[in-house]
Design a protein around this motif. Structure first.
Motif, mmCIF file in Angstrom:
data_model
loop_
_atom_site.group_PDB
_atom_site.id
_atom_site.type_symbol
_atom_site.label_atom_id
_atom_site.label_comp_id
_atom_site.label_asym_id
_atom_site.label_seq_id
_atom_site.Cartn_x
_atom_site.Cartn_y
_atom_site.Cartn_z
ATOM 1 N N UNK A 197 43.578 52.942 49.866
ATOM 2 C CA UNK A 197 43.892 53.784 48.816
ATOM 3 C C UNK A 197 42.666 53.572 48.331
ATOM 4 N N UNK A 198 42.801 52.772 46.503
ATOM 5 C CA UNK A 198 41.753 52.462 45.969
ATOM 6 C C UNK A 198 42.126 51.308 44.971
ATOM 7 N N UNK A 199 41.446 49.901 44.966
ATOM 8 C CA UNK A 199 41.733 49.167 44.561
ATOM 9 C C UNK A 199 41.299 47.745 45.143
ATOM 10 N N UNK A 200 42.193 47.690 45.980
ATOM 11 C CA UNK A 200 41.871 46.608 46.749
ATOM 12 C C UNK A 200 43.174 45.591 46.805
ATOM 13 N N UNK A 201 44.722 46.025 45.880
ATOM 14 C CA UNK A 201 45.192 44.434 44.770
ATOM 15 C C UNK A 201 45.792 43.801 46.173
ATOM 16 N N UNK A 202 46.036 42.563 45.868
ATOM 17 C CA UNK A 202 46.474 41.801 47.264
ATOM 18 C C UNK A 202 46.868 41.736 47.765
#
Length: 279
Positions: A197-202
């Motif tokens: 994925x992209x962003x590394x949200x919580x």
């Protein structure tokens, strides 16, 4: 504001603005270019400054709608060089991701882009195309899709049908949808399909025991954008700076050796000193 990236951006702006005593007004266009321009026009009547996050509308329409009110753009195109812009620069992290997949034996990659009007999605697609070509990796584009879990679910069957052994998604939400959709089709992750994925949200750290993802500094983008806006409101420089915020690959449990590689028992390759990072 269901996308965690926008929520985190808004919270970071709010926290930075609180000591300055500025009240905050928020508007969510929900992918509507018309609504976005209407929000800019309406808010500019009362606000001293605006931050436009990941705009979908034409940058010149936004410029006209602002009507002279200072504004800063996060992750989007600008009408001219006088408009400050903060960019989540995903290229370093994507370069690490492609290198990571190549080292794992993957030679066919799928990419799931986001909404067609998204400046970030267009940029990420071009970066992935260029990097895949540089590493001699076959690339299948599956999209555009909504930047949501539903978008990933919608793309999952097409991703599996490409025969790709790895997929990079526009963001972590799309990656989550691809993971779930592929699983329903009997495609195991990461044994059959590696997912990034992209962003590394919580939630990425716990999704599928840990989603491999390109980490972007979302929170910092809001802080930097507000600082640029405050400077502009105080009569700062007329040439708007373009501030890139770097990215990095976080390796977790959704990537593994290609199923076409005979020995699948070795651990995932890792690098240090600016290379791949464990999550």
């Amino acid at each position: 504001m269901t996308n965690p990236v926008y929520a985190l951006t808004a919270c970071s702006i709010l926290e930075r603005a609180r000591p300055e005593g500025f009240p905050m007004l928020f508007g969510c266009s929900d992918e509507s270019q018309v609504r976005e321009v209407d929000y800019v026009r309406s808010l500019s009547q009362d606000a001293e400054g605006l931050i436009v996050c990941s705009p979908r509308a034409d940058p010149h329409d936004i410029f006209e709608a602002a009507g002279g009110t200072p504004y800063v753009v996060i992750n989007g195109a600008v009408a001219n060089d006088e408009i400050p812009c903060v960019v989540l620069d995903v290229e370093p992290g994507l370069a690490q991701a492609i290198e990571h997949l190549r080292a794992l034996g993957h030679r066919h990659l799928a990419y799931v882009p986001g909404p067609p009007a998204s400046w970030a999605s267009k940029g990420r697609t071009e970066i992935v195309k260029r990097l895949a070509a540089a590493w001699s990796i076959e690339l299948s584009i599956v999209g555009p899709q909504a930047a949501t879990i539903r978008g990933g679910l919608a793309a999952a069957a097409a991703v599996v049908a490409t025969g790709a052994t790895a997929v990079i998604a526009y963001n972590d939400l799309v990656a989550a949808g691809v993971l779930s959709g592929a699983s329903r089709l009997g495609c195991a992750c990461p044994q059959d399909l590696s997912v990034i994925g992209i962003d590394d949200v919580d939630f990425s750290a716990i999704l599928a025991s840990g989603l491999t993802t390109v980490r972007t500094d979302v929170a910092k983008s809001g802080v930097v954008a507000l600082e640029l806006l405050l400077d502009r409101m105080d009569g700062g420089a007329h040439n708007g700076p373009r501030v890139p915020l770097p990215s990095e690959l976080i390796v977790r449990n959704t990537t593994a050796r290609s199923p076409h590689v005979a020995d699948n028992s070795h651990p995932t390759p890792s690098m240090t000193a600016g290379g791949l990072l464990p999550g």
